[in-house]
Design a protein around this motif. Structure first.
Motif, PDB file in Angstrom:
ATOM      1  N   VAL A 195      27.612  -2.439  -0.067  1.00  0.00           N
ATOM      2  CA  VAL A 195      27.674  -1.283   0.828  1.00  0.00           C
ATOM      3  C   VAL A 195      26.302  -1.040   1.461  1.00  0.00           C
ATOM      4  N   PHE A 196      25.239  -1.190   0.670  1.00  0.00           N
ATOM      5  CA  PHE A 196      23.892  -1.051   1.208  1.00  0.00           C
ATOM      6  C   PHE A 196      23.618  -2.118   2.272  1.00  0.00           C
ATOM      7  N   LEU A 197      24.048  -3.355   2.013  1.00  0.00           N
ATOM      8  CA  LEU A 197      23.912  -4.429   2.997  1.00  0.00           C
ATOM      9  C   LEU A 197      24.696  -4.106   4.267  1.00  0.00           C
ATOM     10  N   MET A 198      25.873  -3.560   4.123  1.00  0.00           N
ATOM     11  CA  MET A 198      26.682  -3.206   5.298  1.00  0.00           C
ATOM     12  C   MET A 198      26.011  -2.104   6.114  1.00  0.00           C
ATOM     13  N   ILE A 199      25.420  -1.121   5.449  1.00  0.00           N
ATOM     14  CA  ILE A 199      24.723  -0.044   6.159  1.00  0.00           C
ATOM     15  C   ILE A 199      23.537  -0.611   6.942  1.00  0.00           C
ATOM     16  N   LEU A 200      22.760  -1.457   6.302  1.00  0.00           N
ATOM     17  CA  LEU A 200      21.618  -2.064   6.995  1.00  0.00           C
ATOM     18  C   LEU A 200      22.065  -2.982   8.136  1.00  0.00           C
ATOM     19  N   THR A 201      23.195  -3.651   7.945  1.00  0.00           N
ATOM     20  CA  THR A 201      23.721  -4.524   8.993  1.00  0.00           C
ATOM     21  C   THR A 201      24.185  -3.727  10.199  1.00  0.00           C
ATOM     22  N   VAL A 202      24.803  -2.592   9.966  1.00  0.00           N
ATOM     23  CA  VAL A 202      25.232  -1.729  11.075  1.00  0.00           C
ATOM     24  C   VAL A 202      23.999  -1.210  11.824  1.00  0.00           C
ATOM     25  N   ILE A 203      22.952  -0.856  11.094  1.00  0.00           N
ATOM     26  CA  ILE A 203      21.716  -0.410  11.748  1.00  0.00           C
ATOM     27  C   ILE A 203      21.140  -1.536  12.605  1.00  0.00           C
ATOM     28  N   LEU A 204      21.122  -2.763  12.065  1.00  0.00           N
ATOM     29  CA  LEU A 204      20.641  -3.911  12.836  1.00  0.00           C
ATOM     30  C   LEU A 204      21.497  -4.147  14.076  1.00  0.00           C
ATOM     31  N   LEU A 205      22.800  -4.020  13.931  1.00  0.00           N
ATOM     32  CA  LEU A 205      23.707  -4.225  15.061  1.00  0.00           C
ATOM     33  C   LEU A 205      23.478  -3.190  16.152  1.00  0.00           C
ATOM     34  N   VAL A 206      23.345  -1.937  15.774  1.00  0.00           N
ATOM     35  CA  VAL A 206      23.104  -0.879  16.764  1.00  0.00           C
ATOM     36  C   VAL A 206      21.761  -1.102  17.451  1.00  0.00           C
ATOM     37  N   ARG A 207      20.742  -1.442  16.664  1.00  0.00           N
ATOM     38  CA  ARG A 207      19.417  -1.703  17.233  1.00  0.00           C
ATOM     39  C   ARG A 207      19.466  -2.879  18.199  1.00  0.00           C
ATOM     40  N   ALA A 208      20.165  -3.938  17.837  1.00  0.00           N
ATOM     41  CA  ALA A 208      20.248  -5.121  18.700  1.00  0.00           C
ATOM     42  C   ALA A 208      20.982  -4.795  19.997  1.00  0.00           C
ATOM     43  N   ILE A 209      22.023  -4.014  19.918  1.00  0.00           N
ATOM     44  CA  ILE A 209      22.772  -3.647  21.131  1.00  0.00           C
ATOM     45  C   ILE A 209      21.920  -2.774  22.038  1.00  0.00           C
ATOM     46  N   VAL A 210      21.202  -1.815  21.461  1.00  0.00           N
ATOM     47  CA  VAL A 210      20.334  -0.944  22.265  1.00  0.00           C
ATOM     48  C   VAL A 210      19.226  -1.767  22.929  1.00  0.00           C
ATOM     49  N   LEU A 211      18.609  -2.660  22.189  1.00  0.00           N
ATOM     50  CA  LEU A 211      17.550  -3.492  22.769  1.00  0.00           C
ATOM     51  C   LEU A 211      18.100  -4.461  23.808  1.00  0.00           C
ATOM     52  N   PHE A 212      19.314  -4.937  23.592  1.00  0.00           N
ATOM     53  CA  PHE A 212      19.926  -5.837  24.560  1.00  0.00           C
ATOM     54  C   PHE A 212      20.180  -5.122  25.882  1.00  0.00           C
ATOM     55  N   LYS A 213      20.572  -3.857  25.829  1.00  0.00           N
ATOM     56  CA  LYS A 213      20.817  -3.100  27.054  1.00  0.00           C
ATOM     57  C   LYS A 213      19.518  -2.731  27.758  1.00  0.00           C
ATOM     58  N   LYS A 214      18.418  -2.570  26.988  1.00  0.00           N
ATOM     59  CA  LYS A 214      17.140  -2.183  27.571  1.00  0.00           C
ATOM     60  C   LYS A 214      16.328  -3.364  28.090  1.00  0.00           C
ATOM     61  N   ARG A 215      16.705  -4.564  27.772  1.00  0.00           N
ATOM     62  CA  ARG A 215      15.888  -5.721  28.138  1.00  0.00           C
ATOM     63  C   ARG A 215      15.852  -5.915  29.649  1.00  0.00           C
ATOM     64  N   ARG A 216      14.764  -6.538  30.058  1.00  0.00           N
ATOM     65  CA  ARG A 216      14.608  -6.864  31.472  1.00  0.00           C
ATOM     66  C   ARG A 216      15.266  -8.209  31.743  1.00  0.00           C
ATOM     67  N   PRO A 217      15.798  -8.402  32.946  1.00  0.00           N
ATOM     68  CA  PRO A 217      16.433  -9.691  33.250  1.00  0.00           C
ATOM     69  C   PRO A 217      15.458 -10.870  33.218  1.00  0.00           C
ATOM     70  N   SER A 218      14.174 -10.597  33.389  1.00  0.00           N
ATOM     71  CA  SER A 218      13.207 -11.694  33.431  1.00  0.00           C
ATOM     72  C   SER A 218      12.815 -12.198  32.043  1.00  0.00           C
ATOM     73  N   GLU A 219      13.201 -11.473  30.995  1.00  0.00           N
ATOM     74  CA  GLU A 219      12.836 -11.890  29.643  1.00  0.00           C
ATOM     75  C   GLU A 219      13.534 -13.186  29.270  1.00  0.00           C
ATOM     76  N   SER A 220      12.833 -13.984  28.530  1.00  0.00           N
ATOM     77  CA  SER A 220      13.372 -15.277  28.108  1.00  0.00           C
ATOM     78  C   SER A 220      14.494 -15.072  27.102  1.00  0.00           C
TER      79      SER A 220
END
Length: 151
Positions: free
Chosen positions: A38-63
């Protein structure tokens, strides 16, 4: 960033499968694995949310791709890790195998920026940590660790 999303989805599915498997155990045997999952799942959900937020904020020029040199190091460390597990059981044992492969992997990943003083300090620290794990698991808790030919 996209790798974080893929890894998060994989870990969520894997955690759910393992959590379902713990239902076969009695209550006292299942408490700790379920807590960790359950602790792993909580941390995984946090990672998933963080990755989605960063993916939306990224610039198109980023590699979007990993450099070939970095990809080589990823495959080299993965290959050494599999070799470590394979060799640990029948040749080196837990103690010697963990010390050797840990130091080699550190030296590979540190590369040319590695100073001799940092290497010695890391090696001593790593050896101490491996000895603590070996003593705690193998001697105190009587967990059977791979012995190999040497230790």
């Amino acid at each position: 960033m996209i790798a974080d999303v893929v890894v998060s989805i994989f870990l969520l599915i894997f955690s759910l499968v393992l959590l379902n498997q713990t239902r076969q155990y009695n209550y006292l045997s299942a408490v700790f694995p379920q807590f960790v999952l359950v602790f792993l799942m909580i941390l995984t959900v946090i990672l998933l949310v963080r990755a989605i937020v960063l993916f939306k904020k990224r610039r198109p020029s980023e590699s979007k791709f990993i450099a070939t040199k970095d990809l080589f190091y990823v495959f080299l460390v993965a290959a050494l890790s599999f070799l470590w597990v394979y060799v640990m059981d029948w040749v080196l044992g837990f103690l010697l195998g963990s010390i050797m492969f840990g130091i080699v992997i550190f030296a590979i990943l540190a590369g040319k920026s590695l100073k001799a003083s940092h290497f010695v300090l890391f090696s001593i620290s790593y050896i101490a940590i491996v000895f603590i794990f070996w003593y705690a698991l193998g001697k105190l808790l009587r967990v059977p660790l791979p012995r190999g030919l040497f230790f």
